[in-house]
Structure formats: C-alpha cells, structure tokens
Design an enzyme around this catalytic site. Sequence first.
Site, PDB file in Angstrom:
ATOM      1  N   ASN A  66       0.836  -0.741   3.276  1.00 50.82           N
ATOM      2  CA  ASN A  66       1.589  -1.919   3.623  1.00 50.82           C
ATOM      3  C   ASN A  66      -0.298  -3.868   3.427  1.00 50.82           C
ATOM      4  OD1 ASN A  66       4.033  -1.437   1.258  1.00 50.82           O
ATOM      5  ND2 ASN A  66       4.574  -2.221   3.183  1.00 50.82           N
ATOM      6  N   SER A  67      -0.236  -3.351   4.798  1.00 56.91           N
ATOM      7  CA  SER A  67      -1.200  -4.147   5.989  1.00 56.91           C
ATOM      8  C   SER A  67      -2.603  -3.813   5.132  1.00 56.91           C
ATOM      9  CB  SER A  67      -0.983  -3.752   7.536  1.00 56.91           C
ATOM     10  OG  SER A  67       0.138  -3.754   7.436  1.00 56.91           O
ATOM     11  N   GLY A 294       6.805  -8.876   7.928  1.00 54.33           N
ATOM     12  CA  GLY A 294       5.524  -8.443   9.283  1.00 54.33           C
ATOM     13  C   GLY A 294       4.268  -7.815   8.330  1.00 54.33           C
ATOM     14  N   ASP A 295       4.307  -6.660   8.024  1.00 52.37           N
ATOM     15  CA  ASP A 295       2.988  -6.255   7.385  1.00 52.37           C
ATOM     16  C   ASP A 295       2.129  -6.847   7.006  1.00 52.37           C
ATOM     17  OD1 ASP A 295       4.369  -3.596   8.244  1.00 52.37           O
ATOM     18  OD2 ASP A 295       5.634  -3.504   5.863  1.00 52.37           O
ATOM     19  N   ALA A 296       2.781  -7.871   5.502  1.00 53.70           N
ATOM     20  CA  ALA A 296       1.757  -9.000   5.335  1.00 53.70           C
ATOM     21  C   ALA A 296       1.404  -9.946   5.874  1.00 53.70           C
ATOM     22  CB  ALA A 296       2.944  -9.346   3.901  1.00 53.70           C
TER      23      ALA A 296
END
Length: 340
Positions: A66-67, A294-296
């Site tokens: 995702n990140s 949080g990943d973003a």
Amino acid sequence: MASEGILLGMGNPLLDISAVVDQDFLNKYDLQLNNAILAEDKHLPMYEELASNPNVEYIAGGATQNSIRVAQWMLQVPSATSYMGSIGKDKYGEEMKKNSRLAGVNVHYYEDESAPTGTCGVCVVGGERSLIANLAAANCYKVEHLKRPENWALVEKAKYFYIAGFFLTVSPESIQLVAEHAAANNKVFSMNLSAPFICEFFKDVQEKALPYMDYVFGNETEARTFSKVHGWETDDVEQIALKISEWPKVGARKRITVITQGADPVVVAEDGKVKKFPVILLPKEKLVDTNGAGDAFVGGFLSQLVQEKPIEDCVKAGCYAANVIIQRSGCTYPEKPDFN
C-alpha cells in the site's frame, strides 16, 4: 525528480477482495462489522463467494505494498518504486501482478508453488466493513529469492528502502541483508512498528533491525506498546518518539522517529528535539474508510523524502495522502494527486 527504482519495498502482499454483501452473508460466516480477524477454516469458502459477486473489486493490498503504491502515485514517475514479496501461482496472484503493474510499481514477486496468494476479504454492509485476512503465500517468502541477481539488482539500484514490521514475522533474514547493505552504502533504511503484537512477540528480531533504521514510523498505540515492552514506564508519545530516535544506531545518519496519532498532530523526533505537525481534519460525513490511512501516510512521506525535500514537506505529503485515502473505499486514489 525521482529516478527509476529509487525506492524499494518488501513485505506481505495481500489481494483485497472487496464487495458489498448483506447481513445474511455476515451471519453465514460469523462476521462482525468494524472488525479485523485472521481467517479460520470456516471462512475459506467466503473468498470464492466474494469473487463471484458482480460488484467485486480487487485491490493490491498489504501494508508495505500500500505504501509503495501510494508513493508511486505521488511521484508519477514510471517504475520509481519496486516491490518484493511472496504470492501464489494462481488467479489471485495474476490479479495482483496486473494491479501492481497498472499502478506503475516494478514488482518482483516470489511465486510459491504450494500456497495460494494471500487475500483479505473486505465485506461491506452500509459503508461499514469486516476484514478477514488469510496470509497464505505471503508467509512463504525466501531469502534465496532476494539473493537472485535480477532481484538483488533492485537493492543495488535503490537509494531508499521501506519495510513494514509485519515482514519481521516472515523473513527477518531478508530484512537484515537489506539493512546491512543500506548501512554499508550510505542509503536510507526505514521500517514501521506496524502493530502492537509485532512489538510484543517479535521484540528480538525488531531489536536486531532497529540499529539500522534511519526512519521509524508508527502510530500512538504501537509506540506505547513499544515503550511498555522495553520497560520505559511512559505513555507520553513525544518522550517515546525521542527515546526510539536515540536508540543505538549503525551508520552516519541520525535516526528520525515519526509517530501518527489519528486526528491529533504527527510527532517527529529528531536530534533530541520533538516537532508536532497538524493533520488535515476531515468532516465526519466525508470519512469513508480509515483502512490504509497509516500506509498512505508513509507512502506520501516517502514520495518527498526520495526527492530530498525537508521533513515538513514529507509530513505534509503524508497527511495529504492519508486524507485522500480515507475518503475512498480501500487503499485507492484518484488518477493524479493534486499535492503541491
């Protein structure tokens, strides 16, 4: 401008299988809304049933992936990012490859012969969701894959590395190899605390990797768990961020700790000082799904870090990306970012 292959991520790839279902579906599989669980045997037929739903969406997921996808989206430079992790040789694995390549990420997956691709069932009822994760092949990554010349070439090419803490449960040996390479070549190595259970039950492997971390990301719950596990006797997030930043360090760089706190300011500890940065507040009616926020944030942050922007710009980009993601279903984003 970010060059091709500047950022490499490694982690547990999961294909999100998301569909709108009804209460009967939840009852059938004994699921609760606003809950996240690991799949048991009774849940396994659910994935096929979700897949046959006419409104099904497939989204390449898993924390690190995702990140990396968000960083790629923010950068808009083809193949600026690369990613490694383990998938199965099946239709979900093919879907994951297609999905990631469309996102512009240069993926080099290890394909496990025996286990199916890891999936996360996302069951949506009235805008609320129930998450059921089945790690499967994601759990099977082998360090031999990393050492293959075509994959190690990605490590050589990258100047920045990001690995979520979840990967400590799968291949700490791979993490150590990359961490040592980064330290020896003055590259930037970053990790995430990722979950309270990582800080508690994978303390030893986390501590082994920590001296190599130039950036440590996490949220307030993970930070407080880290503090408790290490007997620091403080719940003060600013103090904890400082103590993590002062943990013994390998290499010339000083460590920077970045802790998010939901709607409260982001805490950044660097060089014995703490700075706080406000987040972009969102009216409640615009909030769709905090899954992947949080990943973003990390993806947005890294997109500026690899361009050597100041820390303020990195945090701003992180807050921008998280704000976009929470207004959409799953870790998805519009075609182009409008961050400046």
